[in-house]
Design a protein around this motif. Structure first.
Motif, short mmCIF file in Angstrom:
data_model
loop_
_atom_site.label_atom_id
_atom_site.label_comp_id
_atom_site.label_asym_id
_atom_site.label_seq_id
_atom_site.Cartn_x
_atom_site.Cartn_y
_atom_site.Cartn_z
N GLN A 152 -5.27 12.17 9.01
CA GLN A 152 -5.27 13.52 8.45
C GLN A 152 -6.59 13.69 7.71
OE1 GLN A 152 -1.84 14.65 6.12
NE2 GLN A 152 -2.67 16.66 5.64
N ILE A 153 -7.42 14.61 8.20
CA ILE A 153 -8.73 14.86 7.61
C ILE A 153 -8.59 15.88 6.48
CG2 ILE A 153 -9.27 16.65 9.31
CD1 ILE A 153 -12.20 15.79 9.16
N PHE A 154 -9.35 15.67 5.39
CA PHE A 154 -9.34 16.59 4.26
C PHE A 154 -10.77 17.08 3.99
CE2 PHE A 154 -5.49 14.14 3.70
CZ PHE A 154 -4.58 15.09 3.25
N PHE A 155 -10.88 18.36 3.67
CA PHE A 155 -12.17 18.99 3.39
C PHE A 155 -12.20 19.47 1.94
CE2 PHE A 155 -11.15 19.58 7.86
CZ PHE A 155 -12.32 19.21 8.50
N ARG A 156 -13.42 19.51 1.38
CA ARG A 156 -13.58 19.94 -0.01
C ARG A 156 -14.58 21.08 -0.08
NH1 ARG A 156 -16.21 14.14 -1.15
NH2 ARG A 156 -18.13 14.42 0.05
N ASN A 157 -14.42 21.90 -1.11
CA ASN A 157 -15.43 22.89 -1.47
C ASN A 157 -16.02 22.48 -2.82
OD1 ASN A 157 -13.48 23.62 -3.33
ND2 ASN A 157 -12.84 25.45 -2.20
N SER A 158 -16.65 23.39 -3.51
CA SER A 158 -17.29 23.03 -4.78
C SER A 158 -16.28 22.74 -5.88
CB SER A 158 -18.22 24.17 -5.22
OG SER A 158 -17.48 25.38 -5.40
N GLU A 159 -15.00 23.10 -5.66
CA GLU A 159 -14.00 22.94 -6.71
C GLU A 159 -13.01 21.81 -6.44
OE1 GLU A 159 -12.12 26.73 -7.09
OE2 GLU A 159 -13.93 27.73 -7.80
N ARG A 160 -12.56 21.67 -5.17
CA ARG A 160 -11.48 20.71 -4.90
C ARG A 160 -11.30 20.54 -3.40
NH1 ARG A 160 -7.13 23.52 -2.91
NH2 ARG A 160 -6.90 25.71 -3.48
N ILE A 161 -10.42 19.62 -3.02
CA ILE A 161 -9.94 19.55 -1.64
C ILE A 161 -9.19 20.83 -1.34
CG2 ILE A 161 -8.25 18.40 -0.15
CD1 ILE A 161 -9.12 15.75 -1.41
N HIS A 162 -9.52 21.47 -0.21
CA HIS A 162 -8.95 22.81 0.02
C HIS A 162 -8.50 23.06 1.46
CE1 HIS A 162 -12.50 24.93 2.02
NE2 HIS A 162 -12.88 23.68 1.88
N HIS A 163 -8.66 22.09 2.35
CA HIS A 163 -8.31 22.34 3.75
C HIS A 163 -8.03 21.00 4.43
CE1 HIS A 163 -8.06 24.51 7.50
NE2 HIS A 163 -9.02 23.81 8.04
N THR A 164 -7.24 21.05 5.51
CA THR A 164 -6.86 19.81 6.18
C THR A 164 -6.55 20.05 7.65
OG1 THR A 164 -5.43 17.85 5.97
CG2 THR A 164 -4.39 20.01 5.66
N GLY A 165 -6.49 18.96 8.42
CA GLY A 165 -6.15 19.02 9.83
C GLY A 165 -5.88 17.61 10.33
N LEU A 166 -5.80 17.45 11.65
CA LEU A 166 -5.56 16.15 12.26
C LEU A 166 -6.75 15.74 13.12
CD1 LEU A 166 -1.86 16.64 13.40
CD2 LEU A 166 -2.65 15.00 11.68
N VAL A 167 -7.11 14.48 13.07
CA VAL A 167 -8.21 13.96 13.87
C VAL A 167 -7.71 13.66 15.29
CG1 VAL A 167 -9.87 12.07 14.17
CG2 VAL A 167 -9.39 12.97 11.88
N ILE A 168 -8.37 14.29 16.29
CA ILE A 168 -7.95 14.07 17.68
C ILE A 168 -9.01 13.31 18.49
CG2 ILE A 168 -6.44 16.07 17.68
CD1 ILE A 168 -8.55 17.59 19.28
#
Length: 277
Positions: A117-133
């Motif tokens: 499960q991949i997690f993405f961050r912006n300038s404030e916090r982790i804010h988005h996610t998905g699955l690595v295929i």
């Protein structure tokens, strides 16, 4: 088929699914269902399915930001409620909380593997996610909910899409790695007992090809045991039913509710409520 393959096969069937403008038609993973009632109000089948299966109404919603709900629902659809919760570390529709579960389990990594499960961050916090295929020496390929096509991270794009990022992309916060070893090996693709829906009817399957019949007390995802009745074909009954020497019983009859089919009782004053045992 290995656990990761099963999960990603399920996720890929939803590519192109669009969020809906209201809750009247949440669609499915057919070509028509993916685009029906498309809108921009975050309504999805993923939140509804999670509520109906996990009972976590205080965590999930049919009109919530839904990237995290997409991942959780793929886990539930593939592995069932109990195993999905174990793999994820807990229920959450909030990406920082979901990431914290992996960190707590020491399953947080800086380099990806397929199935993470991949997690993405912006300038404030982790804010988005998905699955690595997919993973190469330079890039990571994903499938994500509530995003859109393109090279950049999009955390509110309104559809399920496949994306590719550089491994060095600073927007990537890290990777949570479910312990798929819990479901790999010589285990069946499905576990029993489990709830099975056919059309508008529910069945409780206790073994391959065998449904429950008669009275049954079942422990739900919220940890509470409720009483149900299944007819001679195994279909769960709802509404008023005449059973047991013609006594009348009432079973919760709101379609789509996580408590559908649960038996009511009355107190000494005649007030009715769903019984727990």
């Amino acid at each position: 088929m290995k656990a990761v393959e099963r999960l990603l096969n399920e996720a890929l069937t939803w590519e192109g699914y669009c969020e809906k403008k209201n809750a009247s038609n949440l669609g499915d993973n057919t070509p028509e269902g993916k685009i029906v009632n498309a809108g921009s109000n975050n309504y999805t089948i993923f939140g509804k399915h999670l509520i109906d299966t996990t009972g976590a109404k205080d965590i999930y919603g049919i009109d919530y930001q839904w990237c995290d709900q997409f991942v959780d629902d793929m886990m539930v659809r593939t592995f069932g409620v109990e195993m999905a919760k174990l793999l994820l570390g807990g229920w959450s529709a909030y990406t920082p909380t979901s990431a914290s579960y992996y960190k707590r389990m020491n399953q947080w990594f800086s380099r990806p593997q397929v199935g993470d499960q991949i997690f993405f961050r912006n300038s404030e916090r982790i804010h988005h996610t998905g699955l690595v295929i997919g993973v190469t020496s330079t890039a990571v390929k994903t499938i994500e909910g509530n995003t859109s096509a393109g090279e950049n991270v999009v955390s509110n794009g309104g559809k399920v899409a496949i994306k590719t990022y550089s491994l060095s992309d600073s927007a990537i916060a890290g990777y949570g790695r479910p312990n798929y070893g819990l479901v790999d090996g010589d285990v069946p693709d499905v576990t029993y007992p489990r709830w099975v829906k056919s059309g508008n009817d529910w069945y409780y399957r206790i073994a391959e090809g065998k449904n429950a019949h008669g009275w049954l007390d079942i422990k739900n995802a919220d940890g509470k045991v409720r009483r149900y009745y299944f007819d001679d074909k195994g279909k769960m009954l709802t509404g008023w039913q005449q059973l047991d020497n013609n006594y009348w019983f009432f079973f919760h009859d709101t379609k789509g509710s996580s408590l559908e089919g649960a038996m009511y009782v009355s107190d000494k004053d005649g007030r009715q409520f769903i019984a727990t045992f």
